[in-house]
Write a protein that holds these residues in place. Structure first.
Motif, PDB file in Angstrom:
ATOM      1  N   ALA A  95      44.668  37.601  41.957  1.00 10.13           N
ATOM      2  CA  ALA A  95      43.374  37.070  41.519  1.00 10.13           C
ATOM      3  C   ALA A  95      42.860  36.132  42.600  1.00 10.13           C
ATOM      4  O   ALA A  95      43.640  35.435  43.259  1.00 10.13           O
ATOM      5  CB  ALA A  95      43.519  36.320  40.199  1.00 10.13           C
ATOM      6  N   GLU A 258      43.716  35.082  32.179  1.00  5.18           N
ATOM      7  CA  GLU A 258      42.275  35.257  32.012  1.00  5.18           C
ATOM      8  C   GLU A 258      41.706  33.907  31.586  1.00  5.18           C
ATOM      9  O   GLU A 258      41.587  33.606  30.412  1.00  5.18           O
ATOM     10  CB  GLU A 258      41.956  36.329  30.970  1.00  5.18           C
ATOM     11  N   SER A 301      41.694  41.457  43.492  1.00  2.03           N
ATOM     12  CA  SER A 301      41.249  42.543  42.606  1.00  2.03           C
ATOM     13  C   SER A 301      40.497  42.018  41.391  1.00  2.03           C
ATOM     14  O   SER A 301      39.884  42.798  40.661  1.00  2.03           O
ATOM     15  CB  SER A 301      42.447  43.374  42.135  1.00  2.03           C
ATOM     16  N   ASP A 302      40.542  40.706  41.153  1.00  2.00           N
ATOM     17  CA  ASP A 302      39.803  40.101  40.036  1.00  2.00           C
ATOM     18  C   ASP A 302      39.715  38.605  40.267  1.00  2.00           C
ATOM     19  O   ASP A 302      40.249  38.085  41.248  1.00  2.00           O
ATOM     20  CB  ASP A 302      40.481  40.411  38.695  1.00  2.00           C
ATOM     21  N   LYS A 308      37.043  41.698  34.437  1.00  2.00           N
ATOM     22  CA  LYS A 308      37.742  42.357  35.535  1.00  2.00           C
ATOM     23  C   LYS A 308      36.995  43.605  35.979  1.00  2.00           C
ATOM     24  O   LYS A 308      36.335  44.274  35.189  1.00  2.00           O
ATOM     25  CB  LYS A 308      39.170  42.716  35.116  1.00  2.00           C
ATOM     26  N   ASP A 309      37.120  43.908  37.266  1.00  4.30           N
ATOM     27  CA  ASP A 309      36.535  45.107  37.848  1.00  4.30           C
ATOM     28  C   ASP A 309      37.679  45.908  38.465  1.00  4.30           C
ATOM     29  O   ASP A 309      37.975  45.799  39.646  1.00  4.30           O
ATOM     30  CB  ASP A 309      35.500  44.722  38.915  1.00  4.30           C
ATOM     31  N   ASP A 310      38.358  46.707  37.639  1.00  3.69           N
ATOM     32  CA  ASP A 310      39.571  47.386  38.074  1.00  3.69           C
ATOM     33  C   ASP A 310      39.334  48.415  39.175  1.00  3.69           C
ATOM     34  O   ASP A 310      40.288  48.913  39.772  1.00  3.69           O
ATOM     35  CB  ASP A 310      40.248  48.070  36.883  1.00  3.69           C
ATOM     36  N   ARG A 313      41.012  47.607  42.516  1.00  2.00           N
ATOM     37  CA  ARG A 313      42.468  47.468  42.584  1.00  2.00           C
ATOM     38  C   ARG A 313      43.053  48.272  43.756  1.00  2.00           C
ATOM     39  O   ARG A 313      43.851  47.762  44.542  1.00  2.00           O
ATOM     40  CB  ARG A 313      43.092  47.923  41.267  1.00  2.00           C
TER      41      ARG A 313
END
Length: 434
Positions: A95, A258, A301-302, A308-310, A313
């Protein structure tokens, strides 16, 4: 099957298989392609890369199959005992700190620590956490190579950049809100499929944020948000940010997080923290236990929040792997024995990086350097307190070879007394005395 009794140059760990899959796709600088083999009953791959000066380095990669400090330490301990690597490394995802990093950016860790290790006490009926910020740091030379790599990658083959999504979900959200505030139906615009290819996901995220209500109507909160954004970007929405490489602290915790406030809290302990992961401090602790250098690179990745925007990744994992391998290919001093190289220095360059790096590693602290200098017959006023050990010793080594009060022999004799079994120092001293 590869033999595993001899030493390799680098052991690269990944937490999960999809991170490992991206690592073994790296081919820039490769001289012997990745080949699968088995080590300690684990699936792994081995490859050879060539440094810019032609030295071949052997790399073994594997994955843990589960996240967390404990998992990484258990596996690393077993593999170090069998493979005897000269360097321990890790790539993968983490993150990132919003506003200071962007999705896909790579962070090289110049410090790692476990932010959730410490003590909980009750003060005035309020539970208070007292953190134990034990830090693990790579060597000064490695950090310098990280900083160099943060720009060096631009001169390499960057075909892997094609993996980066063209528009983030957040950029797509902003485009939809812009259409709505202008009184337009987003789905009827000519560039709809280009600007909002993830329509369903975007609508769900906008509803979750409270920016739109069913079916797709702008709320007051949503209008306030987009009007504020347009106030500072009156002609067009902000462009998607470019790719960046950072050298900064990464915090390690035991849980998937989160929490939009997590980096605000972490920055109270470590002001410049940019990353958050679940394995870093475990890997660094293992390297520290075995007294081998470590390099830690993660792709963002977030942002450790609920949005989140997977889709980033895969790119984040690949970008971190590409930058890690590039750094290794430009850090050959990690794999070249100083004991083998230093006896030749007498007939070569008296300001050799090998000597400077060695002295910076032996005496990184300025106070220790001052004591050493006095013992060798020097005056404290002769020394400059440069913050980086490498820079400090570069000046000192140049000074002693250009006729200062302290001669190279006098300095090396004192260093040998402190390190009587150090072969490199013995060889270097003999070269000056011969």
């Amino acid at each position: 099957m590869y033999p595993t009794s001899s030493s390799i140059d680098v052991l690269i760990m990944c937490a999960l298989k999809d991170e490992y899959d991206q690592l073994i796709e790296v081919s820039n600088g490769i001289s012997k392609n990745w080949q699968e083999f088995n080590v300690s009953n684990r699936n792994a791959s081995k490859a050879e890369f060539v440094t810019d000066s032609g030295i071949t380095i052997t790399v073994v990669a594997t994955w843990v199959a589960s996240m967390g400090r404990e998992s990484i330490q258990a596996v690393v301990g077993q593999l170090i005992g069998e493979l005897h690597p000269k360097c321990l490394a890790m790539s993968g995802i983490c993150a990132g700190r919003r506003e200071k990093t962007q999705l896909g950016d790579v962070i090289f860790a110049d410090r790692l620590w476990s932010y959730d290790v410490g003590k909980r006490v009750v003060e005035n009926d309020i539970e208070v956490f007292q953190g134990d910020t034990l830090q693990y740091k790579p060597s000064e030379t490695i950090v310098q190579n990280m900083q160099r790599t943060s720009t060096l990658y631009k001169n390499q083959d960057m075909a892997w950049m094609e993996l980066k999504p063209q528009y983030s979900l957040e950029a797509q959200e902003n485009w939809v809100l812009k259409q709505l505030v202008d009184g337009k139906n987003p789905t009827e615009q000519d560039d709809f499929y280009k600007k909002c290819s993830d329509w369903s996901n975007v609508v769900l995220r906008l509803r979750k944020r409270g920016y739109v209500e069913k079916p797709v109507e702008l709320t007051e909160v949503g209008e306030d948000y987009i009007q504020e954004l347009l106030l500072f970007n009156p002609k067009e929405l902000p462009a998607e940010p470019g790719f960046s490489v950072h050298v900064a602290p990464i915090a390690t915790g035991a849980t998937v997080t989160e929490d939009e406030k997590i980096f605000d809290n972490l920055s109270s302990y470590m002001r410049k923290v940019l990353g958050l992961d679940m394995e870093g401090s475990g890997l660094a602790a293992s390297a520290d236990s075995y007294n081998i250098p470590f390099i830690f690179a993660k792709g963002v990745s977030d942002f450790a929040d609920p949005y989140k925007d997977d889709r980033y990744r895969t790119f984040a994992a690949r970008a971190s792997a590409e930058l890690l391998i590039l750094l290794l290919r430009n850090s050959e001093s990690l794999f070249t024995s100083k004991e083998d190289k230093l006896p030749e220095i007498k007939s070569g360059n008296m300001e050799s990086d090998d000597v400077v790096c060695l002295l910076a590693e032996l005496y990184p602290d300025f106070d220790e350097t001052q004591v050493l200098w006095e013992r060798a017959g020097g005056k404290l006023s002769d020394l400059e307190n440069r913050s980086r050990p490498y820079n400090r010793w570069h000046v000192i080594w140049k000074k002693v070879n250009q006729g200062s009060q302290v001669t190279p022999q006098a300095l090396l004799q004192i260093i040998q007394k402190d390190n009587p079994q150090h072969i490199a120092i013995k060889s270097l001293l003999n070269a000056y005395q011969s």
